[in-house]
Each structure stands twice: as structure tokens, then as C-alpha cells.
Design an enzyme around this catalytic site. Structure first.
Site, PDB file in Angstrom:
ATOM      1  N   LYS A  12      41.062  79.188  20.107  1.00 46.22           N
ATOM      2  CA  LYS A  12      42.470  78.814  19.987  1.00 46.22           C
ATOM      3  C   LYS A  12      43.331  80.029  19.615  1.00 46.22           C
ATOM      4  CE  LYS A  12      41.385  73.999  18.756  1.00 46.22           C
ATOM      5  NZ  LYS A  12      41.603  72.917  17.753  1.00 46.22           N
ATOM      6  N   TYR A  52      45.123  67.285  25.487  1.00 45.36           N
ATOM      7  CA  TYR A  52      45.145  66.494  24.247  1.00 45.36           C
ATOM      8  C   TYR A  52      45.784  65.122  24.469  1.00 45.36           C
ATOM      9  CZ  TYR A  52      43.499  70.457  21.422  1.00 45.36           C
ATOM     10  OH  TYR A  52      42.744  71.462  20.860  1.00 45.36           O
ATOM     11  N   ASN A 115      41.996  75.644  13.244  1.00 46.12           N
ATOM     12  CA  ASN A 115      40.535  75.511  13.142  1.00 46.12           C
ATOM     13  C   ASN A 115      39.753  76.258  14.218  1.00 46.12           C
ATOM     14  OD1 ASN A 115      41.058  73.765  15.219  1.00 46.12           O
ATOM     15  ND2 ASN A 115      40.081  71.978  14.295  1.00 46.12           N
ATOM     16  N   HIS A 118      37.878  74.924  19.983  1.00 43.76           N
ATOM     17  CA  HIS A 118      37.743  73.590  20.575  1.00 43.76           C
ATOM     18  C   HIS A 118      36.432  73.527  21.335  1.00 43.76           C
ATOM     19  CE1 HIS A 118      38.517  69.977  22.969  1.00 43.76           C
ATOM     20  NE2 HIS A 118      37.995  70.655  23.969  1.00 43.76           N
ATOM     21  N   GLU A 129      37.372  68.251  31.134  1.00 45.61           N
ATOM     22  CA  GLU A 129      38.064  69.389  30.514  1.00 45.61           C
ATOM     23  C   GLU A 129      37.786  70.688  31.263  1.00 45.61           C
ATOM     24  OE1 GLU A 129      37.007  69.424  26.384  1.00 45.61           O
ATOM     25  OE2 GLU A 129      38.165  67.627  25.934  1.00 45.61           O
TER      26      GLU A 129
END
Ligand code: IDP
Ligand code: MG
Length: 153
Positions: A12, A52, A115, A118, A129
């Protein structure tokens, strides 16, 4: 012998900005998983909504949308036996504060909204995805000569 499967991994914007790409890639390689696709890209609003879609409307979605589109990400297709599950274990719990020590999120992160990584949560979502981020010809089915030293297959 389990067949290799593929999962989508995103480093990310926080990981890219903090110079943690190499650290995470090293863990993936050291585990014996194989990178079969890799791309640095800027996620736009449309891609963020598709990726998302399950979280659209949740209280944290506006912040997540702003974060994920704020700066480039590194997308990877990672292949190996039980790659989806193995990567989820390596990543740790969604909230780095609750993730087990030794996991990527616990070792490299502090906050749920930052975080680091992913990873797809099932083989089915991995297929969906991966198609969002990679064209079929961007995934390389290459032979790794160390394979017999990593798996028995
Ligand atoms: P996962 O990434 O471990 O699969 P999900 O529940 O699918 O976790 O949530 C997707 C992403 O949305 C998380 O990785 C995190 O970046 C963000 N997120 C989830 N819950 C929260 C929250 O309560 N606050 C802020 N961000 C959140
Ligand atoms: Mg998820």
C-alpha cells in the site's frame, strides 16, 4: 501434492512511501513463494471502488479511499502452494496492533488505516482481484530452478 495457486498482494502507499517494499518482497521470496507479476501503479477512484466494493458505505471507507489513491502502490501476483492462506498468515490481522508478532503488519505497522499490505482472502477473490490489476499476459509462468529445494512437487 497441492497445486500452486496465485494471490494478489498490494504494498500500500505507506509501504512504498516508507521504503518498505524491499523488506516485504524479501519475506515473500524467503518463504519460497514466487512472484509471477509486479507493477507500480497509482490507484484511481474507480479501481479503488472496484477493489474495495465490499467496504463502500462503511465508516472507514472515505479514509481508505483517500489513503489507497494518495500515492503509488506495488501490485504483485504471488504464486505457491496455498499462496492465499500463507500470505494471509504472513500478513497478520488487519489491525497491526492486534497482529501477531512476526507478521508483516505487526513488525512493520502500527495503525489499522496504515497496515502496509493487502492480500486476497480466498482463492475466488484472488482470481477476481488479480484480474483488476493484471492482464493475462502480464502474469509470467516462469520456471524457478530452486523449486525442488522449496517444495517436493
Ligand atoms: P484485510 O485487509 O485484512 O482483508 P478488511 O476488513 O478487508 O481487512 O479491510 C480492508 C482494509 O480496509 C484494511 O486492510 C484497512 O486498510 C482498511 N480498514 C478496515 N477496517 C478499518 C477500520 O476500522 N479503520 C480504518 N481502516 C480500516
Ligand atoms: Mg479484505
Amino acid at each position: 501434492m497441492p497445486q500452486p495457486t496465485r494471490t494478489l498482494i498490494l504494498l500500500k502507499p505507506d509501504a512504498v512511501q516508507r521504503g518498505l517494499m524491499g523488506a516485504v518482497i524479501s519475506r515473500i521470496e524467503a518463504r519460497g513463494l514466487k512472484i509471477v507479476g509486479m507493477k507500480l501503479l497509482q490507484v484511481d477512484d474507480a479501481l479503488a471502488h472496484r477493489h474495495y466494493s465490499a467496504h463502500v458505505g462503511k465508516p472507514f471507507f472515505p479514509g481508505l479511499l483517500k489513503f489507497i489513491t494518495s500515492s503509488p502502490i506495488l501490485a504483485m501476483a504471488v504464486q505457491g502452494e496455498n499462496a492465499v492462506e500463507v500470505m494471509r498468515q504472513m500478513m497478520g490481522a488487519t489491525d497491526p496492533a492486534k497482529a501477531a508478532t512476526g507478521t508483516i503488519r505487526a513488525d512493520l505497522g502500527l495503525a489499522i488505516g496504515r497496515n502496509v499490505i493487502h492480500g486476497s482472502d480466498s482463492p475466488e477473490s484472488a482470481q477476481t482481484e488479480l484480474a483488476l490489476y493484471f492482464k493475462p499476459n502480464e502474469l509470467i509462468d516462469w520456471r524457478r530452478d530452486t523449486e525442488p529445494w522449496i517444495t517436493e512437487s
